[in-house]
Design a protein around this motif. Structure first.
Motif, PDB file in Angstrom:
ATOM      1  N   SER A 220       0.827  -1.205  -0.173  1.00  0.00           N
ATOM      2  CA  SER A 220      -0.039  -0.032  -0.077  1.00  0.00           C
ATOM      3  C   SER A 220       0.936   1.300   0.203  1.00  0.00           C
ATOM      4  N   LEU A 221       0.462   2.290  -0.544  1.00  0.00           N
ATOM      5  CA  LEU A 221       1.263   3.565  -0.582  1.00  0.00           C
ATOM      6  C   LEU A 221       0.332   4.425   0.213  1.00  0.00           C
ATOM      7  N   GLY A 290       5.242  -1.685   2.053  1.00  0.00           N
ATOM      8  CA  GLY A 290       4.690  -3.153   2.118  1.00  0.00           C
ATOM      9  C   GLY A 290       5.212  -3.920   1.075  1.00  0.00           C
ATOM     10  N   ALA A 291       4.919  -5.314   0.860  1.00  0.00           N
ATOM     11  CA  ALA A 291       5.269  -6.031  -0.221  1.00  0.00           C
ATOM     12  C   ALA A 291       4.198  -5.966  -1.474  1.00  0.00           C
ATOM     13  N   ILE A 292       5.093  -5.236  -2.494  1.00  0.00           N
ATOM     14  CA  ILE A 292       4.282  -5.107  -3.755  1.00  0.00           C
ATOM     15  C   ILE A 292       4.684  -6.147  -4.903  1.00  0.00           C
ATOM     16  N   ASP A 330      -1.083   3.003  -8.910  1.00  0.00           N
ATOM     17  CA  ASP A 330      -1.887   3.645  -7.560  1.00  0.00           C
ATOM     18  C   ASP A 330      -3.159   4.595  -8.116  1.00  0.00           C
ATOM     19  N   ILE A 331      -3.112   5.272  -9.165  1.00  0.00           N
ATOM     20  CA  ILE A 331      -4.285   5.966  -9.727  1.00  0.00           C
ATOM     21  C   ILE A 331      -5.595   4.955  -9.559  1.00  0.00           C
ATOM     22  N   PRO A 343      -5.822  -2.699  -2.573  1.00  0.00           N
ATOM     23  CA  PRO A 343      -4.280  -2.835  -2.302  1.00  0.00           C
ATOM     24  C   PRO A 343      -3.276  -2.589  -3.859  1.00  0.00           C
ATOM     25  N   VAL A 344      -2.258  -2.001  -3.702  1.00  0.00           N
ATOM     26  CA  VAL A 344      -1.306  -1.836  -4.842  1.00  0.00           C
ATOM     27  C   VAL A 344      -0.932  -3.224  -5.377  1.00  0.00           C
ATOM     28  N   GLY A 345      -0.680  -4.245  -4.436  1.00  0.00           N
ATOM     29  CA  GLY A 345      -0.178  -5.557  -4.785  1.00  0.00           C
ATOM     30  C   GLY A 345      -1.193  -6.300  -5.864  1.00  0.00           C
TER      31      GLY A 345
END
Lengths: 368, 269
Positions: A220-221, A290-292, A330-331, A343-345
């Protein structure tokens, strides 16, 4: 069309194009300079939209006027635009760019380190250690609630370095420092630590805590702020410089240690240096985001298809490509769902896997 | 430039694989290392291109110990063609030959006109001038070996070290590669499995057996039926090649040598 070899007895000289079978055309690569320029423009555009779009849209022109005003040192105009642009969205967009660039670099370096174009930073177990550190801090209440406070980041970084030291010690046993030993030590220890992390997640008391932990594990950003940006923003350019200084040496390692040694490179020493750089950088990145998943694997691979395997081109292009990719991702994460953030991942995996398959397919089709 | 290997010993994990090897290759001479599998040929060569540190002894190139030079200095006078012939990375022919310039480049330095000229010249010399942009993985075995030789030539070395360069090549490609090697007129240390190829391409042969040099000399002096029986454990007649006049070894492929098979000598001290 049959290829007629030159008569070896009368003309042992192997000159002229008739000696080179004309089947496959040369590999076509994009010029690295052109690609870098395109990616640079894309990065600026992506950053602009990352700041402009959200629950409240800010016009892109307004984004730039706020940023330029701040950069020129003038007092910010009072109002919500400055708050949204400068305090909330810009640090996050920049963090996405920095983390994406860092993951691209780490992936490229790890792939050279273990001499496998399909390796990723997770292979060395370092992200697992970082995750365990962060999750441990969250569950034990060192971090403040679900927010990624300094306590969590610190614990993640400590976890990364501790794992790094352990993997190093295991891989060094018996004197060798081979790619295989590194991968085995990393994967083994990584699995072990992941088991611990899962246990901690189960033990997490309240729902909010579990939520925070899961968010961390999937990347997460959301914790971005100007203060979280400082360390990675310094670490990524330093890592790029250190790796670029060794770009030619990295090239020689792609064929093997004996080849590298014959070309005046000490593979064991280079591998130690790479291991330190990638571990510290991975620790810094996981601590803030975190773990992306997938970026470190996908970005160098895609860039290699575009500009070739020469690290002097590959490293900067991977950094730029990773930056653009993560800003765009992320957008999507912030705007795809109305009710909550993704979540980004999750998104990197959803985009990364099909993109990689497409690129591989294109490449195989061309060489067939 | 000459190579002198003096009292060389090599050990893997404490076990000696090469002991007390002494051999000399004079300026411009092609020196061949022959011997059965596991006799220590590759280990000797690895000490010359600094992949394997000797347990004892010295490797001198024109009187200078390569292990007392920096890795970069050593790579400017010794170029290697090791047995690593593939890569999981997609490299172009140009990428690979440009690697040969590594010992001459400072960090961050780009390629200059000299590098490009040297690389183009090396590719021309091995007949792969038109292949610069091609993917290495699409080349045939013979083409790959020529590209790797071009990389070694781009290093502009005084000495070439080649480990089994003709392995897995068909006869024509073997002949072409060895002819290229002779054309270079550089001091060369090469290990070869094919004794007939070694007999025709090498000026001198050094026979390795259980990590020791058991015979050195011209191919005619060294390749005798007695030695072939003792070291290689095979029955063979040594004839004269009707076309070239080189020694020609005709093996008896039906039965091994009756005396001194490798198993019985293994028991001896």
């Amino acid at each position: 069309m049959p290829i007629v070899e030159a008569d070896a007895q009368t003309t042992p000289a192997r000159t002229g194009p008739d000696h080179t079978p004309g089947r496959a055309p040369g590999v076509r690569h994009v010029r690295a300079g052109v690609l870098a320029a395109v990616l640079g423009v894309a990065l600026l555009a992506a950053l602009t939209f990352a700041v402009a779009w959200g629950s409240t849209d800010v016009p892109p022109r307004e984004v730039w006027s706020v940023v330029l005003r701040r950069l020129s040192g003038e007092a910010p105009r009072p109002g919500t635009s400055d708050l949204i642009v400068w305090q909330l969205r810009l640090p996050r967009a920049l963090l996405a760019a920095v983390v994406g660039a860092g993951l691209g670099l780490v992936g490229t370096a790890v792939q050279a380190l273990v001499r496998n174009p399909l390796a990723d930073p997770y292979l060395l177990g370092i992200s697992s250690g970082a995750s365990l550190g962060a999750v441990g801090a969250l569950v034990l209440g060192l971090g403040t609630g679900g927010a990624l406070g300094l306590g969590t980041s610190g614990a993640a970084f400590v976890g990364a370095l501790a794992t790094f030291a352990l993997v190093w010690l295991i891989a060094r046993r018996g004197g060798g420092f081979s790619p295989l030993r590194l991968v085995l030590a990393g994967v083994g220890l990584g699995q072990f630590l992941t088991g611990f992390t899962s246990y901690l997640v189960l033990q997490a008391g309240d729902e909010q805590q579990t939520q925070g932990v899961l968010f961390w594990l999937m990347g997460s950003l959301g914790g971005a702020g100007w203060e979280t940006l400082a360390v990675p923003a310094a670490a990524v350019p330093v890592a790029l410089l250190l790796l670029m200084a060794r770009a030619r040496a990295l090239n020689t390692m792609m064929m093997g240690d004996e080849t590298a040694a014959g070309l005046g490179v000490s593979p064991a020493r280079l591998r130690r240096e790479l291991f330190v750089v990638t571990s510290v950088l991975t620790g810094v990145l996981v601590a803030v985001s975190g773990a992306i998943a997938f970026v470190g694997l996908m970005v160098p691979h895609a860039c290699r298809l575009l500009v070739g395997a020469d690290h002097r081109r590959l490293l900067p292009v991977s950094a730029l490509f990773g930056a653009v990719l993560l800003v765009v991702v992320d957008i999507v994460c912030r705007t795809a769902l109305d009710t909550q953030e993704l979540p980004v991942g999750v998104v990197t995996s959803l985009i990364g896997a099909p993109a990689l398959l497409y690129l591989l397919d294109r490449r195989l089709g061309r060489n067939a | 430039m000459n190579i002198a290997i003096e009292e060389l010993s090599v050990a893997y994990a404490g076990r000696a694989v090469v002991s007390g090897v002494h051999l000399i290759a004079a300026d411009g001479e092609i020196a061949g290392l022959v011997g059965p599998n596991g006799s220590g040929k590759s280990s000797v060569l690895r000490t010359v291109y600094r992949h394997l540190r000797p347990a004892a002894g010295r490797v001198l190139v024109d009187g200078r110990d390569v292990w007392e030079l920096t890795p970069v200095q050593a790579a400017r006078c010794v170029a290697a063609l090791p047995q690593e012939r593939t890569s999981d990375f997609e490299l172009t022919v140009g990428d690979i030959v440009m690697m040969g310039r590594t010992p001459y480049k400072r960090p961050f330095a780009g390629e200059d006109a000299t590098d490009r000229a040297v690389v183009a010249g090396a590719l021309e010399r091995v007949g792969m001038g038109a292949a610069r942009g091609r993917s290495f993985s699409t080349l045939s075995g013979g083409e790959r070996q020529r590209v790797l030789l071009a990389r070694a030539l781009a290093q502009d070395p005084d000495v070439l070290v080649l480990d089994e360069p003709t392995n897995h090549l068909d006869v024509l490609h073997q002949v072409e590669l060895l002819a290229l090697l002779r054309e270079q007129r550089r001091t060369t240390l090469v290990s070869l499995h094919d004794l007939n190829a070694a007999a025709s391409v090498c000026d001198r042969l050094h026979v390795l057996h259980r990590g020791r040099v058991v015979a050195s000399g011209t191919p005619r002096e060294v390749l005798t039926p007695e030695l072939l029986a003792e070291v290689f454990g095979v029955r063979a007649a040594v004839l004269e090649h009707p076309l070239t006049g080189d020694p020609l070894i005709a093996f008896d492929h039906r039965s091994p040598a009756a005396v001194a098979s490798p198993v019985t000598t293994a028991v001896a001290p």
